[in-house]
Motif scaffolding. Structure first.
Motif, PDB file in Angstrom:
ATOM      1  N   PHE A  78     -42.363  14.735   4.403  1.00 33.78           N
ATOM      2  CA  PHE A  78     -42.259  13.430   5.051  1.00 33.78           C
ATOM      3  C   PHE A  78     -42.694  13.529   6.511  1.00 33.78           C
ATOM      4  O   PHE A  78     -42.733  14.614   7.101  1.00 33.78           O
ATOM      5  N   GLU A  79     -42.986  12.384   7.070  1.00 35.13           N
ATOM      6  CA  GLU A  79     -43.327  12.303   8.491  1.00 35.13           C
ATOM      7  C   GLU A  79     -42.032  12.380   9.303  1.00 35.13           C
ATOM      8  O   GLU A  79     -41.389  11.371   9.564  1.00 35.13           O
ATOM      9  N   ARG A  80     -41.680  13.585   9.705  1.00 36.50           N
ATOM     10  CA  ARG A  80     -40.459  13.764  10.494  1.00 36.50           C
ATOM     11  C   ARG A  80     -40.726  14.557  11.764  1.00 36.50           C
ATOM     12  O   ARG A  80     -39.802  15.013  12.431  1.00 36.50           O
ATOM     13  N   PHE A  90     -34.101   7.423   7.674  1.00 34.25           N
ATOM     14  CA  PHE A  90     -33.500   7.742   6.378  1.00 34.25           C
ATOM     15  C   PHE A  90     -33.773   6.656   5.339  1.00 34.25           C
ATOM     16  O   PHE A  90     -33.266   6.730   4.226  1.00 34.25           O
ATOM     17  N   GLU A  91     -34.574   5.666   5.697  1.00 33.76           N
ATOM     18  CA  GLU A  91     -34.759   4.503   4.827  1.00 33.76           C
ATOM     19  C   GLU A  91     -35.958   4.625   3.902  1.00 33.76           C
ATOM     20  O   GLU A  91     -36.160   3.761   3.056  1.00 33.76           O
ATOM     21  N   HIS A  92     -36.762   5.673   4.059  1.00 32.80           N
ATOM     22  CA  HIS A  92     -37.976   5.787   3.254  1.00 32.80           C
ATOM     23  C   HIS A  92     -38.006   7.081   2.442  1.00 32.80           C
ATOM     24  O   HIS A  92     -39.072   7.596   2.132  1.00 32.80           O
TER      25      HIS A  92
END
Length: 618
Positions: free
Chosen positions: A170-172, A105-107
């Protein structure tokens, strides 16, 4: 458990219930001990029939997560998982690319962004209230699997590694090389066994049994002996997989995923939601359709036509990482317009990952290198691989009326994974959301089924189950009369798959669907009159093939009727005669039920909450 004394084969053997004890006369009371040494009840004997608190049909990710969830929340309940073969034979272990869930959750990533990507990917046919809950549960699922010992690939700091999947900002898409489903399934299987879950193998679901309007159990076929076995259960979870095997000649779906749970639910009076929404994965190998994972494109793979062009620039700004329906249509358009290689069903384009280099391919894509060599005799370290879209995933399934416990409209019956339709994926599932679906809905269904079973003081009467079993015994005796032609069944199955591919594939028209609707009626009639040449009931695989084909024909008829009546193009459903999305008339779910033997249609509104319906652009 002492690791030095651990023998996985013995561990699995101890979890398998002796099938020889099961018969119409029941199997008596059996007491075993769970992983902590505490006694648990497996099969009991109620009303003269075998009985179990919670019965789960299917041993894929959803079924296993459901089983573990029951045991964790209600350790005193007996839980049995039924499977047609070994518990590791399922679609989950074939999933390659990854499992979506926001854990970083930081990016800039968030649950809201995951929800929006899922809603947009669904072409706004997904129910937004359900999706909002799903993405929050997705994060929990990743951490739970990690804690359970799933061998994820790791970043340098030790955190679970993630990459892009189609339609994501996002890369998730968290992964274990390109064997994510395999890693997940074995982690779930080990946890299920150690939780005291028991397995009933080589048993095939014939039908659901009801006591009034309540599910009282199931009727199974013992594949080893040919006996028909009614079993009572306080709660049943259907997690038997999807139905894209109806495109028999070209699909990535395993042979044993034939929609048995959905077909049984239909016959029991339940609704089949959005059956026309069938996903085609852009990159199956040319020969047969085995999967080349989306992770190949996530790492930078390029799609190339016969002119040497990276053609996705014509169709989407996201190039190869557009959602699956867009990439599949783009590939088929290139082929139709003469920019593919080969001819007919042998047509293809190329997927090129050679620029990634051997180290990156062997580190992140070892499985698909093996697949390419096995099916195409091509080493994708050295050359592009021949690919074409393949039938892959069922967005439709048994209508789930409450996402929080994955309950159906029938008390005592729950559905999970690809068998269910809680309206997470709508008209198109995003890559990486299927394993998440299995993990999330499986746990919810298990907890719901466990709560229901714990609240019930008694089993059903078993009268309906016994009647159904007797009817099935007579029907099976008729089917295996020994008078049939040995190849007739398989010729019909090939014809069935070809008709579905040609008329209900990536591009559809009303004319094709009308013709297919009539053809499927004829195929169903031919199937009903067919006999199996082998009268031996023990391990009669032709009989199982016959029963599976019957279920697929029923589900294909429902899908065809749904596709014919949905006069628009939305997500994976592309009508060339109705090329635009029609939100005025078709922003709603299709519900198909059986009226006698005929599929009938009604509709249900899509739930819109946070995200306004908009044009879908990538």
């Amino acid at each position: 458990m002492n690791e030095s004394n651990f023998n996985r084969r013995d561990f699995l053997k101890s979890a398998c219930i002796g099938v020889g004890a099961l018969s119409l006369s029941g199997c008596g009371d059996e007491i075993r001990r769970d992983a902590d040494g505490e006694p648990i009840k497996n099969f009991g004997n109620e009303n003269g029939l075998p009985s179990i608190d919670v019965l789960i049909i299917g041993s894929g990710g959803a079924g296993l997560r459901a089983a573990v969830a029951v045991r964790k929340k209600h350790p005193s309940l007996g839980v049995v998982v039924v499977n047609k073969g070994m518990p590791s034979r399922n679609a989950t272990c074939m999933a390659e690319g990854g499992i979506n869930g926001v854990i970083d959750f930081e990016h800039g990533d968030s649950h809201k962004l995951h929800a929006y990507d899922t809603v947009k990917g669904s072409d706004f046919l997904g129910d937004q209230d359900v999706i909002a809950k799903f993405v929050e549960k997705a994060t929990e699922a990743i951490h739970e699997l990690d804690y359970a010992g799933m061998p994820f690939s790791r970043k340098d700091g030790g955190d679970v590694a993630a990459r892009f999947a189609g339609g994501a900002k996002f890369e998730r898409c968290n992964y274990a090389a390109d064997k994510t489903g395999h890693a997940m399934m074995h982690a779930c299987l080990d946890e299920a066994i150690s939780s005291g879950v028991k397995f009933l193998l080589d048993h095939y679901l014939l039908d659901l049994s009801t006591d009034g309007d309540t599910c009282e159990g199931v009727v199974l076929l013992n594949i080893r002996t040919g006996d028909v076995v009614p079993i009572l259960a306080k709660a049943v979870v259907l997690a038997s997989g999807g139905y894209t095997r109806l495109f028999f000649n070209r699909t990535s779906t395993p042979f044993n995923a034939t929609g048995d749970g959905i077909a049984a639910a239909l016959r029991a009076g339940l609704a089949f939601k959005d059956p026309e929404m069938l996903q085609f994965h852009p990159t199956g190998v040319r020969n047969g359709g085995a999967l080349i994972t989306e992770a190949a494109r996530g790492l930078g793979g390029k799609l190339i036509n016969n002119k040497g062009e990276r053609f996705m620039s014509r169709y989407s700004k996201k190039m190869e990482l557009a959602p699956r329906d867009i990439v599949s249509r783009s590939i088929e358009t290139e082929i139709r317009e003469g920019r593919g290689f080969g001819e007919g069903m042998g047509s293809y384009v190329l997927l090129d990952v050679t620029h990634l280099g051997e180290e990156k391919i062997m580190g992140g894509l070892p499985q698909i290198r093996h697949v390419a060599m096995l099916f195409e005799n091509m080493d994708l370290v050295k050359e592009p691989v021949k690919i074409r879209p393949t039938a892959h995933y069922s967005m439709g399934g048994i209508d789930v009326v409450k996402f929080d416990d994955m309950s159906t409209e029938m008390p005592g019956l729950y559905a999970a994974g690809e068998t269910s339709c809680a309206s997470i994926h709508g008209a198109n599932r995003l890559g990486g959301n299927s394993l998440t679906d299995a993990a999330v809905t499986g746990k919810l269904a298990g907890e719901g089924a466990g709560d229901y079973a714990a609240s019930r003081a008694a089993f059903g009467s078993g009268k309906r189950a016994s009647e159904l079993a007797q009817k099935w015994q007579l029907r099976i005796k008729e089917i295996v009369s020994g008078s049939g032609e040995p190849n007739e069944l398989y010729s019909l199955r090939e014809e069935f798959g070809r008709q579905n591919w040609d008329n209900m594939g990536i591009f559809r028209t009303g004319e094709k669907l009308e013709a297919l609707n009539e053809t499927l009626k004829q195929i169903q009639a031919r199937h009903a009159e067919m006999k199996i040449a082998n009268p031996n009931l023990a391990f009669n695989t032709a009989l199982i093939d016959y029963l599976e084909l019957g279920n697929l024909i029923l589900l294909a008829r429902c899908a065809c009727v749904g596709a014919l009546n949905r006069k628009e193009s939305r997500g994976a459903h592309t009508r060339e005669d109705y090329p635009k999305r029609d939100d005025v008339n078709f922003l709603k779910h299709t519900l198909v039920r059986l009226n006698g033997d005929e599929p009938t249609i009604s509709y249900k509104d899509v739930v819109i909450t946070e995200f306004p319906v908009e044009e879908r652009k990538y």
